[in-house]
Design a protein around this motif. Sequence first.
Motif, PDB file in Angstrom:
ATOM      1  N   ALA A   1      -0.264  12.797  -0.157  1.00 26.62           N
ATOM      2  CA  ALA A   1       0.814  12.764   0.835  1.00 26.62           C
ATOM      3  C   ALA A   1       0.314  12.189   2.153  1.00 26.62           C
ATOM      4  O   ALA A   1       1.002  11.400   2.807  1.00 26.62           O
ATOM      5  N   LEU A   2      -0.907  12.573   2.557  1.00 27.24           N
ATOM      6  CA  LEU A   2      -1.464  12.053   3.802  1.00 27.24           C
ATOM      7  C   LEU A   2      -1.783  10.561   3.683  1.00 27.24           C
ATOM      8  O   LEU A   2      -1.602   9.804   4.643  1.00 27.24           O
ATOM      9  N   LEU A   3      -2.268  10.145   2.516  1.00 28.26           N
ATOM     10  CA  LEU A   3      -2.515   8.713   2.310  1.00 28.26           C
ATOM     11  C   LEU A   3      -1.215   7.922   2.388  1.00 28.26           C
ATOM     12  O   LEU A   3      -1.182   6.809   2.935  1.00 28.26           O
ATOM     13  N   LEU A   4      -0.144   8.495   1.860  1.00 29.09           N
ATOM     14  CA  LEU A   4       1.161   7.850   1.929  1.00 29.09           C
ATOM     15  C   LEU A   4       1.595   7.699   3.385  1.00 29.09           C
ATOM     16  O   LEU A   4       2.085   6.640   3.802  1.00 29.09           O
ATOM     17  N   GLY A   5       1.405   8.749   4.175  1.00 33.05           N
ATOM     18  CA  GLY A   5       1.751   8.668   5.589  1.00 33.05           C
ATOM     19  C   GLY A   5       0.910   7.653   6.336  1.00 33.05           C
ATOM     20  O   GLY A   5       1.412   6.934   7.215  1.00 33.05           O
TER      21      GLY A   5
ATOM     22  N   ALA B   1       5.075  15.429   7.722  1.00 28.38           N
ATOM     23  CA  ALA B   1       4.236  14.772   8.723  1.00 28.38           C
ATOM     24  C   ALA B   1       4.085  13.285   8.416  1.00 28.38           C
ATOM     25  O   ALA B   1       4.093  12.442   9.327  1.00 28.38           O
ATOM     26  N   ALA B   2       3.981  12.959   7.128  1.00 32.53           N
ATOM     27  CA  ALA B   2       3.842  11.558   6.727  1.00 32.53           C
ATOM     28  C   ALA B   2       5.058  10.738   7.117  1.00 32.53           C
ATOM     29  O   ALA B   2       4.946   9.535   7.405  1.00 32.53           O
ATOM     30  N   ALA B   3       6.234  11.363   7.135  1.00 33.05           N
ATOM     31  CA  ALA B   3       7.451  10.653   7.536  1.00 33.05           C
ATOM     32  C   ALA B   3       7.625  10.622   9.047  1.00 33.05           C
ATOM     33  O   ALA B   3       8.129   9.644   9.599  1.00 33.05           O
ATOM     34  N   ALA B   4       7.187  11.682   9.732  1.00 36.54           N
ATOM     35  CA  ALA B   4       7.441  11.791  11.172  1.00 36.54           C
ATOM     36  C   ALA B   4       6.406  11.060  12.019  1.00 36.54           C
ATOM     37  O   ALA B   4       6.759  10.420  13.016  1.00 36.54           O
TER      38      ALA B   4
ATOM     39  N   THR C   1       0.833  -1.204   0.000  1.00 39.86           N
ATOM     40  CA  THR C   1       0.000   0.000   0.000  1.00 39.86           C
ATOM     41  C   THR C   1       0.867   1.252   0.000  1.00 39.86           C
ATOM     42  O   THR C   1       0.551   2.243  -0.668  1.00 39.86           O
ATOM     43  N   THR C   2       1.979   1.206   0.742  1.00 41.07           N
ATOM     44  CA  THR C   2       2.920   2.326   0.720  1.00 41.07           C
ATOM     45  C   THR C   2       3.485   2.527  -0.676  1.00 41.07           C
ATOM     46  O   THR C   2       3.620   3.662  -1.158  1.00 41.07           O
TER      47      THR C   2
ATOM     48  N   VAL D   1       4.873  20.103   3.807  1.00 43.24           N
ATOM     49  CA  VAL D   1       4.533  19.932   5.224  1.00 43.24           C
ATOM     50  C   VAL D   1       3.814  18.597   5.435  1.00 43.24           C
ATOM     51  O   VAL D   1       4.083  17.868   6.400  1.00 43.24           O
ATOM     52  N   ALA D   2       2.902  18.277   4.531  1.00 38.95           N
ATOM     53  CA  ALA D   2       2.171  17.006   4.634  1.00 38.95           C
ATOM     54  C   ALA D   2       3.121  15.825   4.509  1.00 38.95           C
ATOM     55  O   ALA D   2       2.993  14.818   5.224  1.00 38.95           O
TER      56      ALA D   2
END
Length: 456
Positions: free
Chosen positions: A170-174, A220-223, A153-154, A216-217
Amino acid sequence: MLTEARFDLFTRNAFLGGVHDAQARALLHGHWDVPASTLGIEAFKIDGRYYTYFGPWPTLLRMPVVALTHRLDGRLTVVSMIVACVVALAATSSVHRQLREALRPDAPLGRGEALWVGAFQFAVAMGSVVTFLGSRPLVYHEMELWGVAGALTTAATSIAFLRRQSVRSALLLGGAATITLLSRPSVGFGAVVTVGLVFLGALRGRTVARDRRIVVALAAAAAVPVLLYGATNVARFGGPFSLPLDKQVFTTGDPATGLPADTLRQAALAANGGSLFGAKFAPTTLLQYGRPDALRFQSSFPWVNFPRWRAHVLGGVVFDTIDRSSSIPASMPGFTLLACFGVVALVRGRRGSPLHPSRIVLPSVVGGAAGTVFVITIAYVAQRYLADFFPPLLVLALVGVQALALRPNRRVVTAVIAVCIVGTWIGFGLARVYQHNLRPGDPDWGRGTRTISSTR
């Protein structure tokens, strides 16, 4: 396969089948510790309380059910694994579709290609390490399967972001990376690497100037996945990335649970400085998981079996456990062959094209490869660990499928299909052997699997 043809989706799993249910009930009461009797050998005793190291994602999925009834405690492993398999197949389909749209946008979809895509999906579910995981509804297999589902999924969401950048993608990736890290941490950190590579690419490109919200998104997705994982680990073990093997009941024994200390585990830890991880184990694991001869044929159904020998230990190191195991090319020859075509396509592709496969695929492939470091450097060899290699292998195989479609050669395609058919049967055959003939705990399976010997 999961129910051994009984079709009982809520069968009780006697061995660690209630781990996630107990943890879900504990979380509903505001704490992480669970009864030691539920955890068995996988209990960690910290300050007089017992915890598990299994990721909390399957636990969170169970919480709505656990909040309503006790009747399904210990009976949700099969359903969880089926859901994970569906997620993995959906992610595979998404990667396949996106690669086709990027590399062959104007190619008409014929019946032959549609049949091939369906057959490929079938091979993923019934002719790969996914099939092996489905042979036994064990918590270990459940965690591996969710790791595969999350990693794929990632990969799908990273490709979607690189094709059409947006805050939503980006949020879906996170979210995908978070699910992966909270399921199978080793593969999950590979997913975080994928997000990090996408983030670095956005910083180098024009994304910052065009829309800072996307950057920024992505940050956040990485953090967020790492922060959530660290917080979970602190709550259970006192450190964000610690795994105190010296406090595991399997290692120390526990009079309260009646479990004796495992002397072989203690010896392995003593020989390796109190740890079961290190680069010194990599030569052995890489040889075992990469050798093409880790398979044998037999005269009885299903005509394939695990090799009689076990992994050959290199470098005089001391392993904790060496289970019977096949390898990537021996158990999944079709995916391995297609992945080779995929690697050639990435190397020989047109560098100037914005949709060159390396631009949209490399983050997920590199991140997936990073997610295999755990199983390469652990003092443990097992067939289920091939699951950690499967996501990057599958992404490369899908690139190989599109590369063959771009320049079809009848003889090459026929040969590839033949290898894929044989590989699908091998994947199914090994799963059936494991399920019916080599159950963990049976003498034929367990004899010689625990070893601290530096020899074969």
